[in-house]
Write a protein that holds these residues in place. Structure first.
Motif, mmCIF file in Angstrom:
data_model
loop_
_atom_site.group_PDB
_atom_site.id
_atom_site.type_symbol
_atom_site.label_atom_id
_atom_site.label_comp_id
_atom_site.label_asym_id
_atom_site.label_seq_id
_atom_site.Cartn_x
_atom_site.Cartn_y
_atom_site.Cartn_z
ATOM 1 N N ASN A 150 2.634 5.532 7.842
ATOM 2 C CA ASN A 150 1.752 6.619 7.411
ATOM 3 C C ASN A 150 1.720 6.766 5.892
ATOM 4 O O ASN A 150 0.752 7.320 5.347
ATOM 5 C CB ASN A 150 2.178 7.944 8.037
ATOM 6 N N PHE A 151 2.778 6.296 5.207
ATOM 7 C CA PHE A 151 2.807 6.492 3.752
ATOM 8 C C PHE A 151 3.122 5.230 2.957
ATOM 9 O O PHE A 151 2.941 5.204 1.743
ATOM 10 C CB PHE A 151 3.783 7.607 3.363
ATOM 11 N N VAL A 152 3.569 4.151 3.630
ATOM 12 C CA VAL A 152 3.828 2.911 2.906
ATOM 13 C C VAL A 152 3.661 1.730 3.865
ATOM 14 O O VAL A 152 4.089 1.785 5.023
ATOM 15 C CB VAL A 152 5.244 2.900 2.278
ATOM 16 N N GLN A 153 3.007 0.664 3.375
ATOM 17 C CA GLN A 153 2.819 -0.540 4.181
ATOM 18 C C GLN A 153 2.976 -1.779 3.302
ATOM 19 O O GLN A 153 2.675 -1.751 2.102
ATOM 20 C CB GLN A 153 1.440 -0.547 4.853
ATOM 21 N N LEU A 154 3.434 -2.841 3.941
ATOM 22 C CA LEU A 154 3.618 -4.120 3.257
ATOM 23 C C LEU A 154 2.927 -5.209 4.069
ATOM 24 O O LEU A 154 3.082 -5.280 5.290
ATOM 25 C CB LEU A 154 5.102 -4.437 3.112
ATOM 26 N N GLN A 155 2.176 -6.047 3.379
ATOM 27 C CA GLN A 155 1.513 -7.188 4.010
ATOM 28 C C GLN A 155 1.961 -8.461 3.307
ATOM 29 O O GLN A 155 1.942 -8.528 2.074
ATOM 30 C CB GLN A 155 -0.002 -7.037 3.901
ATOM 31 N N ILE A 156 2.388 -9.458 4.073
ATOM 32 C CA ILE A 156 2.806 -10.729 3.496
ATOM 33 C C ILE A 156 1.662 -11.725 3.605
ATOM 34 O O ILE A 156 1.222 -12.070 4.707
ATOM 35 C CB ILE A 156 4.059 -11.281 4.210
ATOM 36 N N LYS A 214 9.371 13.491 6.465
ATOM 37 C CA LYS A 214 8.997 13.852 7.830
ATOM 38 C C LYS A 214 8.520 12.619 8.597
ATOM 39 O O LYS A 214 8.954 12.368 9.726
ATOM 40 C CB LYS A 214 7.899 14.914 7.815
ATOM 41 N N ASP A 215 7.637 11.844 7.997
ATOM 42 C CA ASP A 215 7.184 10.614 8.648
ATOM 43 C C ASP A 215 8.340 9.638 8.836
ATOM 44 O O ASP A 215 8.439 8.959 9.871
ATOM 45 C CB ASP A 215 6.077 9.953 7.827
ATOM 46 N N ALA A 216 9.213 9.550 7.833
ATOM 47 C CA ALA A 216 10.344 8.630 7.922
ATOM 48 C C ALA A 216 11.277 9.023 9.063
ATOM 49 O O ALA A 216 11.762 8.169 9.819
ATOM 50 C CB ALA A 216 11.110 8.617 6.601
ATOM 51 N N PHE A 217 11.539 10.311 9.220
ATOM 52 C CA PHE A 217 12.428 10.796 10.272
ATOM 53 C C PHE A 217 11.874 10.426 11.648
ATOM 54 O O PHE A 217 12.635 10.141 12.583
ATOM 55 C CB PHE A 217 12.596 12.309 10.167
ATOM 56 N N ASN A 218 10.553 10.432 11.772
ATOM 57 C CA ASN A 218 9.907 10.092 13.049
ATOM 58 C C ASN A 218 9.553 8.611 13.152
ATOM 59 O O ASN A 218 8.806 8.207 14.053
ATOM 60 C CB ASN A 218 8.640 10.933 13.229
ATOM 61 N N ASP A 219 10.092 7.810 12.211
ATOM 62 C CA ASP A 219 9.896 6.362 12.206
ATOM 63 C C ASP A 219 8.431 5.975 12.027
ATOM 64 O O ASP A 219 7.979 4.941 12.519
ATOM 65 C CB ASP A 219 10.443 5.747 13.494
ATOM 66 N N ASN A 220 7.701 6.819 11.307
ATOM 67 C CA ASN A 220 6.286 6.556 11.036
ATOM 68 C C ASN A 220 6.094 6.163 9.570
ATOM 69 O O ASN A 220 5.316 6.771 8.836
ATOM 70 C CB ASN A 220 5.438 7.792 11.373
ATOM 71 N N TRP A 231 0.846 -1.203 0.000
ATOM 72 C CA TRP A 231 0.000 0.000 0.000
ATOM 73 C C TRP A 231 0.875 1.243 0.000
ATOM 74 O O TRP A 231 1.864 1.329 0.739
ATOM 75 C CB TRP A 231 -0.907 0.022 1.228
ATOM 76 N N SER A 232 0.510 2.201 -0.839
ATOM 77 C CA SER A 232 1.199 3.486 -0.886
ATOM 78 C C SER A 232 0.181 4.605 -0.802
ATOM 79 O O SER A 232 -0.873 4.544 -1.439
ATOM 80 C CB SER A 232 2.010 3.613 -2.188
#
Length: 378
Positions: A149-155, A140-146, A131-132
């Motif tokens: 919020n903008f990308v997800q992976l499901q196996i 900004k989300d990446a810096f805060n380890d979030n 998901w994107s």
């Protein structure tokens, strides 16, 4: 529906062509390192393409498909300089007009491999969903380890997982995973980073137009930031849509000085940076461009002790097989995308349509290797 193995070969040399893309009825497939791919027998109107070859369109199913090499390269004496920085910036600035930029869910196949001293140590093949939020990296989300919020992976299915113990005896605190590991999943991130590198003070750059037809330009580029770091590659630029449809970024770092670290017992060892390549493939559907494959490969990274040197290489391939637009803000069961998520997953008995290379098959069937061992250090 049954699938059969077909082979993509060079029409002249008859050699296998790896990483050839086949698009059929809105589904994307790629040939493996041996040139083979599994396709449904009902496949029709295939579009087959590979870098450096003519594209076959409206091709019907066949067990062997031949691609003709491109010959219309510009003579060396006529190769002209081109402002590749301007193209990178324009594509980056107009990214949302060119590439799909709304929530989307892809069906993906992921393969990761790791080697120590040229020996395969890890093989992981899985499929699931990607998901994107908008097809772009959010710093900004990446810096805060979030990242979620903008990308997800499901196996959904861990098709294959096999590991062999590493020989490296150096033990140290795990370094924090670089954000590049996630950024390298996004073309927009690489366009921004490559353009930024080219603007570094003192950087020596060059861009050459090496091939051109009515639609596309093939452009090579080089960025030398100092004597130790060189970034180079090539990309395909669609002149009409002003889109980059294929990007390769090679990074050369193995001439840099090894860095000194201390293990958990305070004993010094050295790390030598290596080289690698990142490759993006995109294709057009309706009026927007979508990813079809992202590859990341490294080699020549070394851990050096007083008595021994351990050399490492790795690869990650993500094939975006199909997609559906969505209004969902994520996936039902996402994994921690910035970690070795496969260590906690159960291996599926269903192997799906995964086609192993000869090397991978040998690794899987070697009884001397523990197939159930999950090495959470990788």
């Amino acid at each position: 529906m049954f699938s059969q193995k077909i082979k993509i070969i060079d029409a002249e040399t008859l050699n296998a062509i790896s990483n050839a893309r086949i698009i059929s009825t809105n589904n994307v497939y790629y040939s493996n390192d041996d040139g083979f791919v599994l396709l449904p027998e009902t496949s029709k109107n295939l579009e087959i393409s590979a870098y450096g070859y003519e594209t076959l369109k409206n091709q019907d199913y066949n067990t062997i498909l031949k691609l003709k090499p491109l010959y219309n390269q510009i003579d060396e004496v006529k190769i002209v300089s081109i402002d590749f920085q301007k193209i990178l910036k324009e594509v980056s600035d107009n990214y949302t007009d060119i590439y799909y930029n709304k929530p989307i869910i892809y069906d993906v196949e992921i393969k990761q491999k790791a080697f120590e001293n040229q020996e395969l140590k890890v093989l992981m093949i899985a499929d699931g969903k990607f998901w994107s939020k908008n097809g772009m990296y959010n710093s900004k989300d990446a810096f805060n380890d979030n990242f979620d919020n903008f990308v997800q992976l499901q196996i959904d299915n861990l098709r294959y997982l096999k590991t062999e113990p590493y020989q490296n005896f150096v033990r140290e605190k795990k370094p924090k995973i670089s954000h590049d590991n996630i950024g390298d999943l996004f073309l927009h991130y690489e366009l921004w980073r490559t353009h930024r590198l080219s603007k570094n003070k003192g950087a020596k750059i060059s861009g050459k137009l090496i091939n051109e037809d009515e639609e596309d330009q093939e452009i090579s580029y080089s960025i030398k930031t100092d004597s130790s770091y060189v970034y180079s590659g090539k990309f395909i630029y669609n002149k009409k849509d002003k889109a980059i449809t294929h990007l390769e970024l090679d990074f050369t770092q193995n001439k840099s000085e090894p860095r000194i670290y201390k293990d958990e017992n305070g004993k010094e060892f050295k790390r030598q940076l290596g080289n690698g390549i990142i490759i993006f493939d995109y294709y057009k559907r309706d009026d927007k461009y979508f990813p079809s494959k992202i590859s990341f490969k490294t080699k020549g990274f070394k851990t050096i002790t007083e008595s021994q040197t351990f050399e490492y290489s790795s690869s990650r391939d993500v094939i975006f097989k199909s997609f559906e637009t969505t209004d969902k803000k994520g996936l039902e069961n996402p994994v921690k995308i910035n970690q070795a998520y496969w260590t906690k997953l159960k291996i599926s008995d269903d192997k799906g349509d995964v086609l192993l290379t000869n090397e991978e098959q040998k690794f899987i069937t070697d009884k001397n290797i523990n197939i159930n061992k999950n090495d959470d250090e990788n």
